[in-house]
Enzyme design. Structure first.
Site, PDB file in Angstrom:
ATOM      1  N   ARG A 208       0.700  -1.081  -0.094  1.00 33.26           N
ATOM      2  CA  ARG A 208      -0.032   0.145  -0.048  1.00 33.26           C
ATOM      3  C   ARG A 208       0.903   1.180  -0.026  1.00 33.26           C
ATOM      4  O   ARG A 208       1.755   1.468   0.961  1.00 33.26           O
ATOM      5  CB  ARG A 208      -0.694   0.013   1.288  1.00 33.26           C
ATOM      6  CG  ARG A 208      -1.735   1.294   1.637  1.00 33.26           C
ATOM      7  CD  ARG A 208      -2.685   1.163   2.540  1.00 33.26           C
ATOM      8  NE  ARG A 208      -3.743   0.506   1.886  1.00 33.26           N
ATOM      9  CZ  ARG A 208      -5.046   0.614   2.412  1.00 33.26           C
ATOM     10  NH1 ARG A 208      -5.541   1.012   3.605  1.00 33.26           N
ATOM     11  NH2 ARG A 208      -6.123  -0.023   1.937  1.00 33.26           N
TER      12      ARG A 208
ATOM     13  N   HIS B  25      -7.255   1.290  -6.493  1.00 33.86           N
ATOM     14  CA  HIS B  25      -7.389   0.471  -5.411  1.00 33.86           C
ATOM     15  C   HIS B  25      -8.139  -1.219  -6.012  1.00 33.86           C
ATOM     16  O   HIS B  25      -9.246  -1.150  -5.823  1.00 33.86           O
ATOM     17  CB  HIS B  25      -8.288   0.919  -4.295  1.00 33.86           C
ATOM     18  CG  HIS B  25      -8.260   0.263  -3.083  1.00 33.86           C
ATOM     19  ND1 HIS B  25      -7.610  -1.084  -2.823  1.00 33.86           N
ATOM     20  CD2 HIS B  25      -8.919   0.457  -2.094  1.00 33.86           C
ATOM     21  CE1 HIS B  25      -7.777  -1.357  -1.426  1.00 33.86           C
ATOM     22  NE2 HIS B  25      -8.871  -0.401  -1.038  1.00 33.86           N
TER      23      HIS B  25
ATOM     24  N   GLN C 266     -10.060  -3.563  -3.942  1.00 35.76           N
ATOM     25  CA  GLN C 266     -11.508  -3.161  -3.336  1.00 35.76           C
ATOM     26  C   GLN C 266     -12.381  -3.419  -4.359  1.00 35.76           C
ATOM     27  O   GLN C 266     -13.640  -3.957  -4.246  1.00 35.76           O
ATOM     28  CB  GLN C 266     -11.412  -1.562  -3.139  1.00 35.76           C
ATOM     29  CG  GLN C 266     -12.633  -1.273  -2.497  1.00 35.76           C
ATOM     30  CD  GLN C 266     -12.962  -1.785  -1.385  1.00 35.76           C
ATOM     31  OE1 GLN C 266     -12.310  -1.687  -0.399  1.00 35.76           O
ATOM     32  NE2 GLN C 266     -14.277  -2.114  -1.119  1.00 35.76           N
TER      33      GLN C 266
ATOM     34  N   ASP D 283     -17.131   7.278  -1.317  1.00 36.69           N
ATOM     35  CA  ASP D 283     -15.968   7.085  -0.721  1.00 36.69           C
ATOM     36  C   ASP D 283     -15.698   8.435   0.071  1.00 36.69           C
ATOM     37  O   ASP D 283     -16.221   9.512  -0.147  1.00 36.69           O
ATOM     38  CB  ASP D 283     -14.957   6.854  -1.587  1.00 36.69           C
ATOM     39  CG  ASP D 283     -13.538   6.450  -0.835  1.00 36.69           C
ATOM     40  OD1 ASP D 283     -13.315   6.083   0.337  1.00 36.69           O
ATOM     41  OD2 ASP D 283     -12.536   6.351  -1.673  1.00 36.69           O
TER      42      ASP D 283
ATOM     43  N   CYS E 136     -16.421   1.820   0.362  1.00 36.22           N
ATOM     44  CA  CYS E 136     -15.377   0.947   0.658  1.00 36.22           C
ATOM     45  C   CYS E 136     -14.986   0.744   2.000  1.00 36.22           C
ATOM     46  O   CYS E 136     -14.163   0.023   2.588  1.00 36.22           O
ATOM     47  CB  CYS E 136     -14.350   1.171  -0.398  1.00 36.22           C
ATOM     48  SG  CYS E 136     -13.548   3.023   0.034  1.00 36.22           S
TER      49      CYS E 136
ATOM     50  N   ARG F 100     -13.736  -8.669   1.142  1.00 36.36           N
ATOM     51  CA  ARG F 100     -12.325  -8.409   0.831  1.00 36.36           C
ATOM     52  C   ARG F 100     -11.640  -9.571   0.834  1.00 36.36           C
ATOM     53  O   ARG F 100     -10.501 -10.002   0.460  1.00 36.36           O
ATOM     54  CB  ARG F 100     -11.847  -7.149   1.620  1.00 36.36           C
ATOM     55  CG  ARG F 100     -12.452  -5.817   1.481  1.00 36.36           C
ATOM     56  CD  ARG F 100     -12.233  -5.150  -0.011  1.00 36.36           C
ATOM     57  NE  ARG F 100     -10.632  -5.147  -0.304  1.00 36.36           N
ATOM     58  CZ  ARG F 100      -9.822  -4.056   0.264  1.00 36.36           C
ATOM     59  NH1 ARG F 100     -10.296  -3.072   1.138  1.00 36.36           N
ATOM     60  NH2 ARG F 100      -8.443  -4.294   0.204  1.00 36.36           N
TER      61      ARG F 100
HETATM   62  N1   CP Z   1     -11.331  -0.133   2.376  1.00 34.61           N
HETATM   63  C1   CP Z   1     -10.062  -0.404   2.608  1.00 34.61           C
HETATM   64  O1   CP Z   1      -9.032  -0.429   1.843  1.00 34.61           O
HETATM   65  O2   CP Z   1      -9.813  -0.266   4.042  1.00 34.61           O
HETATM   66  P1   CP Z   1      -8.553  -0.166   4.688  1.00 34.61           P
HETATM   67  O3   CP Z   1      -7.865   1.229   4.262  1.00 34.61           O
HETATM   68  O4   CP Z   1      -8.944  -0.414   6.066  1.00 34.61           O
HETATM   69  O5   CP Z   1      -7.572  -1.232   4.328  1.00 34.61           O
HETATM   70  N1  NVA Z   2     -10.017   6.937  -1.114  1.00 34.22           N
HETATM   71  C1  NVA Z   2      -9.772   6.066   0.091  1.00 34.22           C
HETATM   72  C2  NVA Z   2      -9.729   4.908   0.226  1.00 34.22           C
HETATM   73  C3  NVA Z   2      -9.629   4.046   1.375  1.00 34.22           C
HETATM   74  C4  NVA Z   2      -9.521   2.761   1.617  1.00 34.22           C
HETATM   75  C5  NVA Z   2      -8.102   6.684   0.277  1.00 34.22           C
HETATM   76  O1  NVA Z   2      -7.357   6.528  -0.405  1.00 34.22           O
HETATM   77  O2  NVA Z   2      -7.902   7.093   1.429  1.00 34.22           O
END
Ligand code: CP
Ligand code: NVA
Length: 310
Positions: free
Chosen positions: A108, A135, A138, A223, A264, A292
């Site tokens: 990530r 993502h 997701q 989101d 999400c 997930r």
């Molecule tokens: N939706 C999602 O990716 O959640 P986290 O940021 O908690 O992993």
């Molecule tokens: N768009 C959000 C998604 C989190 C899962 C972010 O990147 O913070």
């Protein structure tokens, strides 16, 4: 003819519709096998996954770790302080080192290019666990959820409301194109998908700032207005996005009594979504979070365990 194997899971646009569909079917199969037998076959026995996190996570971290465990493998969490991706050590060097220790890397990252560099320089599969650009894990779980809950994907209309330029919106746009779903993105000007991105999806897409675009939606998705890494813009964004809140009035405006609501998570309740909608009968927020796990297991079983896509 066999579906070609995926070397990495970086982005949905680089896979075929058959590959994306194959992952959805594998996720469903693994989910049902565990529900039926109480366990999955130890497909990943002796295999390990390094999980690099430059940003916080609940769902991605826990579902990948549990996914590895349920398939008989092992996951190793590497915190933001430990790696210093691109500062303490370059992404190519990190990938080359880890490739000698583990069978896969999930990361990530703030900078999507670090994922591309790791995939180019490492010798094990690299999985995008969220970047500034996309993502895809997701989106795979989301489409699995819609498929389960509505019974189809092709022909549906998913309407995304809010920050149409963020990572989640981008991956949904790409995923919709793989399964014959239409998408409408309702977002204020300046927060709409780039034209180049729209050219890269096979989906039928409408982009607008007009909230009447929700009429006829099968799924309403939102989101956060400020994604991780954009915190400095939070005040400015709070000045722009409130009309795009997913609330009961917007749900009613779809004129579809059966419309489903998705997010999400994590949610900023009271900002992009109201409690009554997030917790209402049309909400899929928790089934989608739970999926997930099953989506990650499909990605892991295929990339690390060599389970073919069918
Ligand atoms: N939706 C999602 O990716 O959640 P986290 O940021 O908690 O992993
Ligand atoms: N768009 C959000 C998604 C989190 C899962 C972010 O990147 O913070």
């Amino acid at each position: 003819m066999a579906i070609p194997a995926l070397p990495h899971f970086l982005d949905i646009e680089s896979m075929s519709a058959e590959q994306f569909g194959g992952l959805l079917r594998l996720a469903e199969e693994l989910k049902h096998a565990r529900a039926r037998l109480g366990r999955n076959a130890p497909i990943l026995s002796g295999k390990s996954l390094a999980m690099i996190f430059e940003k916080p996570s609940l769902r991605t971290r826990v579902s990948f770790e549990m996914g590895m465990q349920q398939l008989g493998g092992h996951a190793l969490y590497i915190s933001p302080q430990e790696v210093g991706l691109g500062s303490r050590e370059s992404a190519p060097d990190v990938a080359r080192v880890l490739s000698g220790y583990v069978d896969g890397i999930m990361a990530r990252v703030f900078d999507h290019h670090h994922l591309l560099d790791m995939a180019a320089w490492g010798t094990v599969p690299v999985i995008n666990g969220l970047s500034d650009f996309s993502h895809p894990c997701q989106a795979l779980a989301d489409l699995l959820t819609i498929w389960e809950q509505i019974g189809q994907l092709a022909g549906l209309t998913l309407v995304y409301v809010g920050d149409g330029s963020n990572n989640v919106a981008t991956s949904l746009l790409m995923a919709a194109g793989k399964v014959g779903m239409s998408m409408r993105v309702i977002a204020p000007r300046g927060y709409q998908p780039e034209p180049a991105l729209l050219a890269g999806t096979d989906a039928d897409v409408i982009v607008t700032d007009d909230l009447d675009g929700v009429v006829g939606a099968d799924v309403l998705y939102t989101d956060v207005w400020t994604s991780m890494g954009q915190e400095a813009e939070r005040e400015a964004r709070l000045g722009v996005f409130p009309p795009y809140q997913l609330n009961q009035a917007l749900v009613a405006r779809t004129r579809n009594p059966g419309v489903r609501v998705m997010h999400c998570l994590p949610a900023h309740r009271g900002e992009e979504i109201t409690d009554d909608v997030a917790d209402g009968s049309q909400s899929l927020l928790f089934p989608q979070a739970h999926n997930r796990l099953h989506a990650q297991k499909a990605i892991l079983a295929h990339l690390l365990g060599g389970v073919p896509l069918a």
